[in-house]
Design a protein around this motif. Structure first.
Motif, PDB file in Angstrom:
ATOM      1  N   UNK A 174       8.074  28.676 -55.916  1.00  0.00           N
ATOM      2  CA  UNK A 174       7.817  27.314 -55.459  1.00  0.00           C
ATOM      3  C   UNK A 174       6.669  26.716 -56.269  1.00  0.00           C
ATOM      4  N   UNK A 175       6.613  25.410 -56.297  1.00  0.00           N
ATOM      5  CA  UNK A 175       5.471  24.774 -56.949  1.00  0.00           C
ATOM      6  C   UNK A 175       4.250  24.944 -56.053  1.00  0.00           C
ATOM      7  N   UNK A 176       3.081  24.815 -56.637  1.00  0.00           N
ATOM      8  CA  UNK A 176       1.846  24.946 -55.867  1.00  0.00           C
ATOM      9  C   UNK A 176       1.781  23.867 -54.781  1.00  0.00           C
ATOM     10  N   UNK A 177       2.242  22.671 -55.111  1.00  0.00           N
ATOM     11  CA  UNK A 177       2.246  21.573 -54.152  1.00  0.00           C
ATOM     12  C   UNK A 177       3.153  21.886 -52.961  1.00  0.00           C
ATOM     13  N   UNK A 178       4.353  22.419 -53.237  1.00  0.00           N
ATOM     14  CA  UNK A 178       5.292  22.757 -52.162  1.00  0.00           C
ATOM     15  C   UNK A 178       4.772  23.914 -51.303  1.00  0.00           C
ATOM     16  N   UNK A 179       4.181  24.922 -51.930  1.00  0.00           N
ATOM     17  CA  UNK A 179       3.637  26.057 -51.185  1.00  0.00           C
ATOM     18  C   UNK A 179       2.483  25.617 -50.293  1.00  0.00           C
ATOM     19  N   UNK A 180       1.617  24.744 -50.804  1.00  0.00           N
ATOM     20  CA  UNK A 180       0.497  24.225 -50.008  1.00  0.00           C
ATOM     21  C   UNK A 180       1.019  23.425 -48.823  1.00  0.00           C
ATOM     22  N   UNK A 181       2.028  22.599 -49.055  1.00  0.00           N
ATOM     23  CA  UNK A 181       2.616  21.800 -47.976  1.00  0.00           C
ATOM     24  C   UNK A 181       3.261  22.704 -46.926  1.00  0.00           C
ATOM     25  N   UNK A 182       3.940  23.760 -47.354  1.00  0.00           N
ATOM     26  CA  UNK A 182       4.594  24.680 -46.414  1.00  0.00           C
ATOM     27  C   UNK A 182       3.564  25.381 -45.536  1.00  0.00           C
ATOM     28  N   UNK A 183       2.500  25.871 -46.126  1.00  0.00           N
ATOM     29  CA  UNK A 183       1.458  26.546 -45.344  1.00  0.00           C
ATOM     30  C   UNK A 183       0.800  25.569 -44.375  1.00  0.00           C
ATOM     31  N   UNK A 184       0.526  24.375 -44.828  1.00  0.00           N
ATOM     32  CA  UNK A 184      -0.076  23.369 -43.960  1.00  0.00           C
ATOM     33  C   UNK A 184       0.822  23.050 -42.775  1.00  0.00           C
ATOM     34  N   UNK A 185       2.123  22.944 -43.009  1.00  0.00           N
ATOM     35  CA  UNK A 185       3.058  22.647 -41.933  1.00  0.00           C
ATOM     36  C   UNK A 185       3.158  23.802 -40.941  1.00  0.00           C
ATOM     37  N   UNK A 186       3.164  25.028 -41.435  1.00  0.00           N
ATOM     38  CA  UNK A 186       3.231  26.194 -40.547  1.00  0.00           C
ATOM     39  C   UNK A 186       1.982  26.261 -39.672  1.00  0.00           C
ATOM     40  N   UNK A 187       0.804  26.119 -40.270  1.00  0.00           N
ATOM     41  CA  UNK A 187      -0.429  26.196 -39.483  1.00  0.00           C
ATOM     42  C   UNK A 187      -0.513  25.038 -38.491  1.00  0.00           C
ATOM     43  N   UNK A 188      -0.056  23.867 -38.870  1.00  0.00           N
ATOM     44  CA  UNK A 188      -0.070  22.728 -37.947  1.00  0.00           C
ATOM     45  C   UNK A 188       0.902  22.955 -36.797  1.00  0.00           C
ATOM     46  N   UNK A 189       2.081  23.499 -37.080  1.00  0.00           N
ATOM     47  CA  UNK A 189       3.065  23.766 -36.031  1.00  0.00           C
ATOM     48  C   UNK A 189       2.541  24.807 -35.050  1.00  0.00           C
ATOM     49  N   UNK A 190       1.922  25.865 -35.550  1.00  0.00           N
ATOM     50  CA  UNK A 190       1.349  26.899 -34.683  1.00  0.00           C
ATOM     51  C   UNK A 190       0.252  26.290 -33.814  1.00  0.00           C
ATOM     52  N   UNK A 191      -0.615  25.495 -34.414  1.00  0.00           N
ATOM     53  CA  UNK A 191      -1.697  24.849 -33.665  1.00  0.00           C
ATOM     54  C   UNK A 191      -1.140  23.940 -32.577  1.00  0.00           C
TER      55      UNK A 191
END
Length: 90
Positions: free
Chosen positions: A16-33
Protein backbone atom coordinates in the motif's frame (compact mmCIF):
# COMPACT_ATOMS: atom_id res chain seq x y z
CA UNK A 1 6.55 0.99 18.13
CA UNK A 2 5.27 4.34 16.98
CA UNK A 3 2.41 4.92 14.55
CA UNK A 4 4.98 5.94 11.91
CA UNK A 5 6.88 2.67 12.35
CA UNK A 6 3.64 0.71 12.12
CA UNK A 7 2.75 2.52 8.89
CA UNK A 8 6.19 1.66 7.48
CA UNK A 9 5.69 -2.01 8.44
CA UNK A 10 2.31 -2.13 6.70
CA UNK A 11 3.71 -0.43 3.59
CA UNK A 12 6.55 -2.97 3.45
CA UNK A 13 4.24 -5.97 3.92
CA UNK A 14 1.30 -4.98 1.72
CA UNK A 15 2.55 -2.66 -0.97
CA UNK A 16 0.00 0.00 0.00
CA UNK A 17 1.07 3.59 -0.35
CA UNK A 18 2.16 5.37 2.81
CA UNK A 19 -0.87 7.65 2.52
CA UNK A 20 -3.28 4.70 2.27
CA UNK A 21 -1.63 2.83 5.16
CA UNK A 22 -1.78 5.94 7.37
CA UNK A 23 -5.46 6.44 6.50
CA UNK A 24 -6.23 2.77 7.25
CA UNK A 25 -4.58 2.89 10.68
CA UNK A 26 -6.32 6.16 11.50
CA UNK A 27 -9.69 4.69 10.55
CA UNK A 28 -9.13 1.53 12.61
CA UNK A 29 -8.09 3.47 15.72
CA UNK A 30 -11.01 5.88 15.30
CA UNK A 31 -13.48 3.00 14.89
CA UNK A 32 -12.15 1.25 18.02
CA UNK A 33 -12.33 4.51 19.98
CA UNK A 34 -15.89 5.26 18.82
CA UNK A 35 -17.14 1.77 19.72
CA UNK A 36 -15.47 1.82 23.13
CA UNK A 37 -16.92 5.26 23.92
CA UNK A 38 -20.33 3.67 23.31
CA UNK A 39 -19.40 0.88 25.76
CA UNK A 40 -19.11 -1.86 23.14
CA UNK A 41 -16.47 -4.59 23.25
CA UNK A 42 -14.29 -5.32 20.22
CA UNK A 43 -13.18 -8.90 19.61
CA UNK A 44 -10.55 -9.67 17.00
CA UNK A 45 -10.43 -13.46 16.85
CA UNK A 46 -6.89 -14.71 17.37
CA UNK A 47 -5.63 -11.26 18.39
CA UNK A 48 -7.61 -10.23 21.45
CA UNK A 49 -10.51 -8.38 22.97
CA UNK A 50 -10.82 -4.70 23.91
CA UNK A 51 -13.41 -3.96 26.57
CA UNK A 52 -14.51 -1.15 28.89
CA UNK A 53 -14.72 -1.83 32.62
CA UNK A 54 -16.50 0.39 35.14
CA UNK A 55 -14.32 1.14 38.18
CA UNK A 56 -16.43 2.28 41.15
CA UNK A 57 -15.68 5.32 43.31
CA UNK A 58 -13.56 4.64 46.38
CA UNK A 59 -11.84 6.28 49.28
CA UNK A 60 -8.06 6.57 49.13
CA UNK A 61 -5.29 8.30 51.05
CA UNK A 62 -2.95 11.11 50.07
CA UNK A 63 0.47 9.48 50.54
CA UNK A 64 2.19 12.67 51.65
CA UNK A 65 -0.39 13.90 54.19
CA UNK A 66 -2.32 10.74 55.04
CA UNK A 67 -5.61 12.60 54.52
CA UNK A 68 -8.53 10.64 53.09
CA UNK A 69 -9.54 11.59 49.56
CA UNK A 70 -12.45 10.53 47.40
CA UNK A 71 -11.41 8.88 44.12
CA UNK A 72 -14.12 9.30 41.47
CA UNK A 73 -15.67 6.45 39.50
CA UNK A 74 -14.23 5.99 36.03
CA UNK A 75 -14.15 3.73 33.00
CA UNK A 76 -11.04 1.67 32.29
CA UNK A 77 -9.96 0.23 28.96
CA UNK A 78 -8.96 -3.42 29.17
CA UNK A 79 -7.20 -5.60 26.60
CA UNK A 80 -7.20 -9.38 26.85
CA UNK A 81 -4.88 -11.10 24.37
CA UNK A 82 -6.28 -13.94 22.28
CA UNK A 83 -4.82 -17.41 21.97
CA UNK A 84 -3.16 -16.66 18.62
CA UNK A 85 -1.34 -13.64 20.03
CA UNK A 86 -0.31 -15.49 23.19
CA UNK A 87 1.04 -18.40 21.17
CA UNK A 88 2.94 -16.09 18.79
CA UNK A 89 4.59 -14.20 21.66
CA UNK A 90 5.49 -17.34 23.61
Amino acid sequence: MSKEALVDQIVANTGLSKKDATAAISQVTQAVTDLMVKGQDISLIGFGKFSVKDVPARTGRNPSTGAEIQIAARKQVKFTPGKGLKDAVN
